[in-house]
Write an enzyme that holds these catalytic residues in place. Structure first.
Site, PDB file in Angstrom:
ATOM      1  N   ARG A   1       8.517 -64.218   6.478  1.00 36.00           N
ATOM      2  CA  ARG A   1       7.962 -63.025   7.116  1.00 36.00           C
ATOM      3  C   ARG A   1       8.565 -61.754   6.513  1.00 36.00           C
ATOM      4  NH1 ARG A   1       9.077 -64.455  13.286  1.00 36.00           N
ATOM      5  NH2 ARG A   1      10.829 -65.550  12.311  1.00 36.00           N
TER       6      ARG A   1
ATOM      7  N   CYS B   1      14.175 -62.315   8.304  1.00 37.71           N
ATOM      8  CA  CYS B   1      13.557 -63.004   9.451  1.00 37.71           C
ATOM      9  C   CYS B   1      14.418 -64.233   9.718  1.00 37.71           C
ATOM     10  CB  CYS B   1      12.092 -63.335   9.171  1.00 37.71           C
ATOM     11  SG  CYS B   1      11.782 -64.219   7.628  1.00 37.71           S
TER      12      CYS B   1
END
Length: 435
Positions: free
Chosen positions: A390, A385
């Protein structure tokens, strides 16, 4: 004797009549074979933990009926009519669809009432639900996503499914000082500041030596079961993924994070973390699983391959170069050849992977979403990410789903975009552009 007004009596009668009407609607019961013959759809109305594979009792069945969708009754208050319609459309349900529900009577009644309101007229119950354990489906590693009541029972010393084999620790993970932890946390939980596992300038993981010292400080050995949770699931996942890289064998996360614990109305602790006895030795070399992290050159080697995927877990505006997603990352764009793995509305959200209550979306939904971008379970897959949070959450989900060859590209867009020689793309992208 308490007097009851005529209006109260009328209200009670109407309430009973409504309930009886809903119950009558649910009177029909079908077997799975009968439903399949009519190409109907099965819906599991239980909490996602049980759908994923956690048994509701120690000796109870594990998993969900074949091809069942999960529409938990506990989500209904968080879903407006538009969201429910979107969920139905995504799963190819129409008002004419034949549907059979299973779960508790109360959950079935609640979901049935909501479906009726939305225009679904052919709703019944699945009469032989959960009675044939051999046909049930589950996440290959459902135990890696724990649920609040399981933690609570574990802390109370009760027998639980998929219990740790030795010592266990419950830890909250977040960035910075434990300001929210001080107000309320899972009783007995330790606290890890994510600055203990990653550092500037690129917010990559710390050195292996620092990682070893951090684990020792928190009393963690390679054979300690670590259960992590966060106010944001991806904060816990970031720490979990790095611990797995280090060699902690059994690392789990609380599915849905702190919100799940709070929603369950379980006891809370307050104040500073208790003193932790440091571990004398990790008991194994660090890193124990170096393959779980890839560097920039390894990430480059995954591009434009049918047997591999470098997967961007960034919002669509980030992926197509409309925004970098971060105030401290200036370049906009995407790694040329990376495949879009979805994420959320911006750099701080992961709605594409979450049920309405914040727990992990069904594995079938996630796998279908990835398949559209040629991201497949038999590939070598590395998620990234902006700086790793994430990507780590997605890594933990893929691991629970049984994907065997998954990793995190720790440097992510922040590192990649800092090197002008790296290929970058912007503008509209399609799955075919990554082949």
């Amino acid at each position: 004797m308490k007097r009851v007004s005529h209006l109260s009596t009328l209200a009670m009668i109407l309430g009973l009549a409504t309930f009886s009407s809903v119950a009558a609607d649910m009177a029909q019961s079908l077997t799975l074979a009968q439903l399949q013959q009519q190409q109907g759809t099965v819906i599991d109305t239980r909490a996602s933990a049980f759908y994923n594979g956690w048994p509701q009792t120690l000796s109870g069945p594990s998993g969900h009926e074949p091809a069942a969708l999960n529409l938990s009754a506990s989500w209904l208050n968080a879903m407006n009519d538009e969201q429910l319609a979107g969920w139905a459309k995504q799963h190819n349900l129409t008002p004419a669809s034949m549907i059979a529900l299973y779960g508790s009577d109360a959950d079935n009644q609640a979901v049935n009432a909501r479906l009726k309101k939305a225009g679904y007229s052919t709703v019944s119950t699945l009469g032989d639900a959960l009675q044939t354990p051999a046909r049930l489906q589950r996440l290959p590693h459902f135990e890696q996503l724990v649920y609040p009541q399981w933690i609570h029972q574990l802390q109370q010393g009760k027998k639980v499914a998929a219990a740790p084999t030795g010592d266990f620790k419950i830890i909250e993970a977040a960035w910075g000082a434990p300001k929210f932890y001080l107000l309320n946390h899972i009783p007995g939980a330790d606290y890890i500041d994510t600055n203990e596992v990653e550092s500037e300038p690129l917010w990559n993981k710390v050195s292996d030596d620092k990682l070893k010292a951090m684990l020792a400080k928190h009393g963690i050995r390679h054979d300690t079961t670590v259960i992590l949770y966060g106010r944001d699931v991806y904060a816990a996942a970031r720490v979990a993924q790095i611990m797995l890289y280090a060699g902690v064998k059994d690392v789990r996360i609380l599915d849905g994070g702190w919100k799940a614990w709070s929603d369950a109305n379980l006891p809370v602790g307050r104040g500073t973390p208790a003193k932790v006895k440091p571990a004398n030795d990790f008991g194994a070399p660090i890193p124990g699983q170096p393959q779980l992290m890839v560097d920039m050159e390894q990430a480059r080697g995954l591009l434009h391959r049918k047997d591999a995927s470098l997967v961007s877990i960034r919002s669509w505006p980030e992926f197509i170069g409309e925004t970098s997603g971060y105030s401290y990352i200036k370049p906009k764009g995407e790694i040329a050849g990376a495949r879009w793995g979805h994420a959320g509305s911006d750099a701080t959200h992961m709605e594409d992977f979450h049920n309405p209550d914040g727990t992990m979306r069904s594995a079938d939904d996630i796998a279908a979403m990835w398949k559209q971008w040629h991201i497949l379970p038999d590939q070598q897959v590395a998620f990234y990410c902006g700086t790793g949070w994430r990507a780590s959450e997605t890594f933990m989900y893929a691991r629970a789903m049984g994907w065997k060859n998954v990793a995190v590209y720790d440097g992510g867009w922040y590192e990649w975009s800092a090197h002008p020689q790296n290929p970058v793309t912007t503008g509209p992208l399609t799955p075919e552009s990554t082949l």
